[in-house]
Write a protein that holds these residues in place. Sequence first.
Motif, mmCIF file in Angstrom:
data_model
loop_
_atom_site.group_PDB
_atom_site.id
_atom_site.type_symbol
_atom_site.label_atom_id
_atom_site.label_comp_id
_atom_site.label_asym_id
_atom_site.label_seq_id
_atom_site.Cartn_x
_atom_site.Cartn_y
_atom_site.Cartn_z
ATOM 1 N N LEU A 157 0.664 -1.218 -0.052
ATOM 2 C CA LEU A 157 0.020 -0.024 0.062
ATOM 3 C C LEU A 157 0.603 1.497 0.041
ATOM 4 O O LEU A 157 0.489 2.025 -0.755
ATOM 5 N N GLN A 158 1.861 0.945 0.858
ATOM 6 C CA GLN A 158 2.788 2.496 0.788
ATOM 7 C C GLN A 158 3.586 2.621 -0.530
ATOM 8 O O GLN A 158 3.798 3.760 -1.071
ATOM 9 N N LYS A 159 3.854 1.552 -1.145
ATOM 10 C CA LYS A 159 4.314 1.374 -2.331
ATOM 11 C C LYS A 159 3.794 1.963 -3.375
ATOM 12 O O LYS A 159 4.268 2.862 -4.604
ATOM 13 N N TYR A 160 2.298 1.683 -3.650
ATOM 14 C CA TYR A 160 1.605 1.877 -4.620
ATOM 15 C C TYR A 160 0.725 2.985 -4.456
ATOM 16 O O TYR A 160 -0.024 3.444 -5.641
ATOM 17 N N TYR A 161 0.350 3.544 -3.299
ATOM 18 C CA TYR A 161 -0.837 4.541 -3.227
ATOM 19 C C TYR A 161 -0.437 5.693 -3.957
ATOM 20 O O TYR A 161 -1.309 6.025 -4.490
ATOM 21 N N ASP A 162 0.686 6.218 -3.852
ATOM 22 C CA ASP A 162 0.892 7.649 -4.529
ATOM 23 C C ASP A 162 0.976 7.262 -6.031
ATOM 24 O O ASP A 162 0.480 8.103 -6.925
ATOM 25 N N ALA A 163 1.519 6.205 -6.517
ATOM 26 C CA ALA A 163 1.800 5.973 -7.815
ATOM 27 C C ALA A 163 0.483 5.549 -8.637
ATOM 28 O O ALA A 163 0.242 5.952 -9.582
ATOM 29 N N GLN A 164 -0.553 5.032 -7.824
ATOM 30 C CA GLN A 164 -1.681 4.953 -8.344
ATOM 31 C C GLN A 164 -2.813 6.149 -8.707
ATOM 32 O O GLN A 164 -3.346 6.098 -9.506
ATOM 33 N N LYS A 165 -2.181 7.295 -8.090
ATOM 34 C CA LYS A 165 -2.937 8.525 -8.415
ATOM 35 C C LYS A 165 -2.409 9.284 -9.625
ATOM 36 O O LYS A 165 -2.802 10.227 -10.007
ATOM 37 N N LYS A 166 -1.305 8.769 -10.203
ATOM 38 C CA LYS A 166 -0.604 9.534 -11.088
ATOM 39 C C LYS A 166 -1.148 9.014 -12.550
ATOM 40 O O LYS A 166 -1.370 8.002 -12.726
ATOM 41 N N GLY A 167 -0.944 10.019 -13.526
ATOM 42 C CA GLY A 167 -1.139 9.619 -14.744
ATOM 43 C C GLY A 167 -2.605 9.421 -14.881
ATOM 44 O O GLY A 167 -3.527 9.919 -14.397
ATOM 45 N N ASN A 168 -3.061 8.419 -15.855
ATOM 46 C CA ASN A 168 -4.338 7.954 -16.084
ATOM 47 C C ASN A 168 -5.028 6.959 -15.220
ATOM 48 O O ASN A 168 -6.260 6.578 -15.188
ATOM 49 N N ARG A 169 -4.009 6.672 -13.936
ATOM 50 C CA ARG A 169 -4.551 5.630 -13.184
ATOM 51 C C ARG A 169 -5.441 6.248 -12.070
ATOM 52 O O ARG A 169 -5.465 7.373 -11.936
ATOM 53 N N LYS A 170 -6.451 5.506 -11.751
ATOM 54 C CA LYS A 170 -7.521 5.832 -10.737
ATOM 55 C C LYS A 170 -7.177 5.148 -9.344
ATOM 56 O O LYS A 170 -6.908 3.893 -9.245
ATOM 57 N N LEU A 171 -7.477 5.949 -8.503
ATOM 58 C CA LEU A 171 -7.221 5.304 -7.072
ATOM 59 C C LEU A 171 -8.102 4.259 -6.677
ATOM 60 O O LEU A 171 -7.820 3.435 -6.001
ATOM 61 N N GLU A 172 -9.133 4.113 -7.185
ATOM 62 C CA GLU A 172 -10.337 3.279 -6.954
ATOM 63 C C GLU A 172 -9.816 1.764 -7.527
ATOM 64 O O GLU A 172 -10.460 0.649 -6.872
ATOM 65 N N ASN A 173 -8.610 1.942 -8.263
ATOM 66 C CA ASN A 173 -8.419 0.467 -8.685
ATOM 67 C C ASN A 173 -7.236 -0.090 -8.138
ATOM 68 O O ASN A 173 -6.234 -1.114 -8.481
ATOM 69 N N LEU A 174 -6.982 0.751 -6.796
ATOM 70 C CA LEU A 174 -5.753 0.338 -6.114
ATOM 71 C C LEU A 174 -5.849 -1.261 -5.692
ATOM 72 O O LEU A 174 -4.856 -2.129 -5.855
ATOM 73 N N LYS A 175 -6.840 -1.734 -5.196
ATOM 74 C CA LYS A 175 -6.996 -3.312 -4.668
ATOM 75 C C LYS A 175 -6.447 -4.228 -5.859
ATOM 76 O O LYS A 175 -5.816 -4.949 -5.816
#
Length: 172
Positions: free
Chosen positions: A124-142
């Motif tokens: 979660l720490q590794k991917y939380y911020d990266a998931q908000k960048k670009g075209n990625r959506k935070l809702e797809n983090l799981k």
Amino acid sequence: MPGLDFNFEVKLKSAYESLSQAVNLFKIYLKETTVSSASEYYRAKSLLREGKLFFEEVLKEARKLLGPLPPYATPDYVKWREETSRELKLALKDNVDYEEIKKVLQQDPTLPRLFSADELEQYLQKYYDAQKKGNRKLENLKCRLAIAKLDDLIHEAEELYKQAQKKLQSSL
């Protein structure tokens, strides 16, 4: 659209089980006490191949439900896709903070089977911020965390496979 059947969690669990068993068997095979002609090598190799196939299926289904929309997508398709990803609990709520997501993921029925509590925190720490960048959506983090875990297992199994090959070849 209801004709499509998604078995994302089943394929995710199957990939995880195959890959983690492959890693364990390669580790057993690489112990000095295990003879180089042991069957663990062949079973682990087969499980690695099987796990990779399941992983490809996981990626394929994740792209269908969470990836970029095709340019020809109809409003009905967009609505179906959003509803399906929410029904399957692949998508989280949008615009939630780190602590809320952490709590939701820890209570998720699937992720604790793939991660220990500490591992989940690390991913979660590794991917939380990266998931908000670009075209990625935070809702797809799981989904991103699960795929990252499987990808890491594949890399670990492939590294162990190389070492196991050397052990096998040195005995011939």
